[in-house]
Write a protein that holds these residues in place. Structure first.
Motif, PDB file in Angstrom:
ATOM      1  N   ALA A  29       0.753  -5.779   3.768  1.00  9.09           N
ATOM      2  CA  ALA A  29       1.524  -5.108   4.822  1.00  9.09           C
ATOM      3  C   ALA A  29       2.556  -4.164   4.209  1.00  9.09           C
ATOM      4  CB  ALA A  29       2.207  -6.147   5.706  1.00  9.09           C
ATOM      5  N   LEU A  30       3.161  -4.595   3.102  1.00 10.44           N
ATOM      6  CA  LEU A  30       4.160  -3.744   2.445  1.00 10.44           C
ATOM      7  C   LEU A  30       3.506  -2.458   1.924  1.00 10.44           C
ATOM      8  CD1 LEU A  30       6.315  -6.321   0.445  1.00 10.44           C
ATOM      9  CD2 LEU A  30       6.922  -5.116   2.529  1.00 10.44           C
ATOM     10  N   ILE A  31       2.307  -2.618   1.349  1.00  6.94           N
ATOM     11  CA  ILE A  31       1.597  -1.454   0.822  1.00  6.94           C
ATOM     12  C   ILE A  31       1.236  -0.505   1.966  1.00  6.94           C
ATOM     13  CG2 ILE A  31      -0.578  -0.721  -0.271  1.00  6.94           C
ATOM     14  CD1 ILE A  31      -0.309  -3.363  -1.951  1.00  6.94           C
ATOM     15  N   ASP A  32       0.935  -1.085   3.136  1.00  6.03           N
ATOM     16  CA  ASP A  32       0.621  -0.250   4.294  1.00  6.03           C
ATOM     17  C   ASP A  32       1.868   0.403   4.884  1.00  6.03           C
ATOM     18  OD1 ASP A  32      -1.988  -0.809   4.031  1.00  6.03           O
ATOM     19  OD2 ASP A  32      -2.105  -2.293   5.641  1.00  6.03           O
ATOM     20  N   GLY A  33       3.016   0.172   4.281  1.00  8.68           N
ATOM     21  CA  GLY A  33       4.203   0.884   4.724  1.00  8.68           C
ATOM     22  C   GLY A  33       5.183   0.066   5.556  1.00  8.68           C
ATOM     23  N   ALA A  34       4.936  -1.243   5.715  1.00  8.73           N
ATOM     24  CA  ALA A  34       5.883  -2.052   6.476  1.00  8.73           C
ATOM     25  C   ALA A  34       7.144  -2.290   5.638  1.00  8.73           C
ATOM     26  CB  ALA A  34       5.250  -3.389   6.842  1.00  8.73           C
ATOM     27  N   SER A  35       8.276  -2.467   6.303  1.00  5.10           N
ATOM     28  CA  SER A  35       9.501  -2.815   5.586  1.00  5.10           C
ATOM     29  C   SER A  35       9.470  -4.300   5.261  1.00  5.10           C
ATOM     30  CB  SER A  35      10.724  -2.485   6.444  1.00  5.10           C
ATOM     31  OG  SER A  35      10.739  -3.342   7.571  1.00  5.10           O
ATOM     32  N   ARG A  36      10.356  -4.771   4.382  1.00  5.35           N
ATOM     33  CA  ARG A  36      10.394  -6.199   4.050  1.00  5.35           C
ATOM     34  C   ARG A  36      10.608  -7.036   5.310  1.00  5.35           C
ATOM     35  NH1 ARG A  36      10.463  -8.025  -1.459  1.00  5.35           N
ATOM     36  NH2 ARG A  36      10.101 -10.037  -0.531  1.00  5.35           N
ATOM     37  N   MET A  37      11.584  -6.621   6.128  1.00  4.89           N
ATOM     38  CA  MET A  37      11.875  -7.390   7.335  1.00  4.89           C
ATOM     39  C   MET A  37      10.728  -7.279   8.335  1.00  4.89           C
ATOM     40  SD  MET A  37      14.503  -9.015   6.637  1.00  4.89           S
ATOM     41  CE  MET A  37      14.869  -9.865   8.167  1.00  4.89           C
ATOM     42  N   GLY A  38      10.108  -6.092   8.367  1.00  8.21           N
ATOM     43  CA  GLY A  38       8.959  -5.913   9.257  1.00  8.21           C
ATOM     44  C   GLY A  38       7.832  -6.858   8.884  1.00  8.21           C
ATOM     45  N   ALA A  39       7.539  -6.938   7.576  1.00  2.00           N
ATOM     46  CA  ALA A  39       6.492  -7.840   7.106  1.00  2.00           C
ATOM     47  C   ALA A  39       6.875  -9.286   7.377  1.00  2.00           C
ATOM     48  CB  ALA A  39       6.255  -7.632   5.610  1.00  2.00           C
ATOM     49  N   PHE A  40       8.170  -9.580   7.262  1.00  2.00           N
ATOM     50  CA  PHE A  40       8.654 -10.934   7.527  1.00  2.00           C
ATOM     51  C   PHE A  40       8.376 -11.331   8.980  1.00  2.00           C
ATOM     52  CE2 PHE A  40      12.409 -13.347   9.135  1.00  2.00           C
ATOM     53  CZ  PHE A  40      12.081 -14.579   8.581  1.00  2.00           C
TER      54      PHE A  40
END
Lengths: 296, 276
Positions: B171-182
């Motif tokens: 998800a992070l590689i796809d551009g999500a933020s840390r909190m977004g992925a959380f």
């Protein structure tokens, strides 16, 4: 690109930021009080007025000295901890072995076994005090009907009955912890180990000793340490069952701390008992860390 | 044939032992349903001959029980919300980030988790008096975080550490933020662990006795544990049937949890209790 660097920079402080509230709260409700307790232990403090005068190590000298109650209370605490823990382990392992087999209504059985552990200590104590009631309690009536005893027994007001009763009720209340931890481990033991032992001609006892026991050994070690710590610091169960009596016969260290602070109104002395008790517990903690580290 | 008989015998033996363990609880329920003359009988029957709910009615109308119950519900719910909220973020930090001091904090949390409440009770009492919070619901919620938060944090950290990080990384590689992925990836996977932690926290707060004993001595803020004990002490004759009814009522949340959410409790045991 800019977004990516911003995110990386964000990563730098995000971790500490997320834990910060926890650190602040624990600092306020644990760190600061611990520091206060250490400081208080060096003073003589009257609980109702909070009037204080510096005593240095006077409190410690008194509680460790000939008139002090640290050593007797430590003795009671260790007897209670060792005895109730031993019962918990034996009962817990036995019950886990039973529940690991095929059993009618296994889910209901598990609920009933778990109940004592999760039920409020207040409820547990009320029920047991009713069972221990001198005239109408089930314990005395049952034993008299079976002819084991002739007259009602005073379960909580005399020694050694009081200490034994506390130990038994403690075992009943806390053994489910051992059951669940051991049961979880039992379910991961491969059946092939038992088959191999059977081929070697091992009986039920042999299979338990040579297969089960070594397999659950590690879990059991951790469980024993955790329960040792928790039993050592147990307050509610003993306080509510006997209040530390008769006289001081069941007064463990936590009960002594409470009594000094709110019964005898010597808050500084109570803090000194608490600190001394914590030093003993620190030994348990170090043992726990070493055991866990040795495992991984 | 012999195998089946042995299995029957085994099951009977097991259930005998289980019923022995459960006997005090059966007796609690039975006593609460017995009329007074059956309770104080020298030849008691296991089951009530004429079951009655009169003690429950007395409990709810003539004692402070309903008020204590409401206080306990408020305190335990507030404690659970505060503690789980803080612990979810904290556990995320401990399980998924690397920074200086992380291991120190984790060790300190474990140390806190084993600290006896009786050590903290005196300073916390002084603190509440100084802050003007003595005899309030808030004082108990604050005090309860001292044991519930380390516990919840330890439990959740173990749960989250057991969840593989790969999907989050994707998800992070796809551009999500840390909190977004959380929120989108980790939180849904950690939900069973969070429910388990919340149940444990609620039960701990619901059952707490020592802090309530020291920090609160007004009847309108008293929780069930100390409230029911005052009912034991204040009566001239101890009305055991009434106290057993109170005990049953006090255990209702637990009975509900054990009946419907038992799996979560067992999971919590496996995670937090035994793994270091």
């Amino acid at each position: 690109m800019m977004a990516a660097t911003a995110k990386l920079r964000g990563d730098g402080w995000l971790g500490p930021l997320l834990i910060a509230p926890v650190v602040v709260v624990l600092g306020a409700v644990i760190g600061y009080p611990l520091f206060t307790a250490l400081a208080l232990s060096l003073f003589e403090v009257d609980t109702p007025t909070l009037r204080a005068s510096f005593a240095g190590i006077g409190n410690y000298a008194e509680l460790l000295g000939p008139g002090g109650r640290f050593w007797p209370a430590l003795g009671v605490t260790l007897v209670w901890t060792a005895a109730t823990l031993a019962l918990q382990v034996v009962l817990g392992v036995a019950m886990a072995l039973l529940l690991n087999r095929d059993l009618w209504l296994r889910s209901l059985a598990r609920s009933l076994v778990l109940f004592p552990y999760f039920v409020s200590t207040v409820v547990a104590v009320l029920v047991w005090r009713w069972l221990f009631n001198d005239l109408f309690g089930l314990a005395n009536q049952g034993l008299m009907a079976l002819g084991v005893i002739e007259a009602p027994i005073d379960w909580l007001g005399t020694m050694p009955n009081a200490l034994l009763s506390v130990i038994v009720v403690g075992a009943w209340k806390f053994f489910p912890f051992v059951v669940i931890a051991v049961l979880a481990r039992l379910q991961t033991i491969p059946e092939s180990l038992y088959d191999a032992a059977r081929l070697d001609g091992a009986g039920a006892w042999g299979r338990f000793r040579d297969v089960t026991l070594p397999q659950i050994g590690e879990v059991l070690g951790i469980v024993v340490l955790l329960r040792a710590i928790w039993d050592f610091k147990e307050f509610d169960l003993i306080y509510l069952l006997t209040g530390g009596g008769p006289v001081d016969a069941t007064r463990t260290l936590p009960l002594t701390v409470y009594q000094e602070a709110f019964g005898l109104n010597r808050m500084g002395m109570a803090a000194a008992y608490a600190v001394a008790m914590m030093i003993v517990m620190l030994g348990f903690f170090v043992a726990y860390r070493l055991a866990v580290r040795g495992r991984s | 044939m012999k195998g089946r008989l042995a299995r029957w015998g085994w099951s009977l033996f097991a259930w005998g032992l289980i019923l022995l363990v459960a006997a005090p609880l059966v007796w609690m329920v039975a006593t609460s349903l017995k009329p007074e003359d059956e309770v104080f009988s020298l030849e008691p029957a296991l089951l009530p001959e004429e079951p009655t709910l009169e003690h429950y009615a007395t409990l709810l109308t003539e004692t402070g029980f309903a008020g204590y119950f409401a206080n306990s519900a408020t305190i335990a719910t507030a404690t659970t919300v505060v503690v789980v909220g803080l612990a979810v973020l904290g556990a995320f930090s401990l399980a998924r980030f690397r920074y200086r001091g992380r291991e120190t904090i984790a060790s300190a949390v474990l140390l806190c988790y084993m600290l006896p409440s009786v050590v903290l009770i005196i300073p916390l009492y002084l603190m509440m008096v100084k802050l003007g919070l003595a005899n309030t619901i808030a004082s108990l919620v604050i005090a309860y975080t001292s044991f519930a938060l380390p516990y919840a944090l330890w439990l959740l950290r173990t749960f989250m550490a057991a969840i593989p990080a790969e999907i989050e990384q994707a998800a992070l590689i796809d551009g999500a933020s840390r909190m977004g992925a959380f929120f989108d990836v980790l939180l849904p996977q950690a939900l069973p662990g969070i429910i388990s932690t919340a149940l444990f926290t609620f039960i701990l707060a619901w059952n707490e006795y020592l802090f309530a004993l020291v920090l609160v001595n007004a009847d309108d803020v008293r929780p069930l544990t100390t409230g029911v004990m005052t009912m034991l002490v204040s009566g001239f004759n101890i009305e055991w049937s009434l106290l057993m009814a109170a005990s049953v009522m006090m255990s209702v949340p637990l009975i509900i949890i054990l009946a419907f959410l038992q799996g979560y409790l067992v999971k919590g045991f496996g995670a937090g209790a035994v793994k270091g």
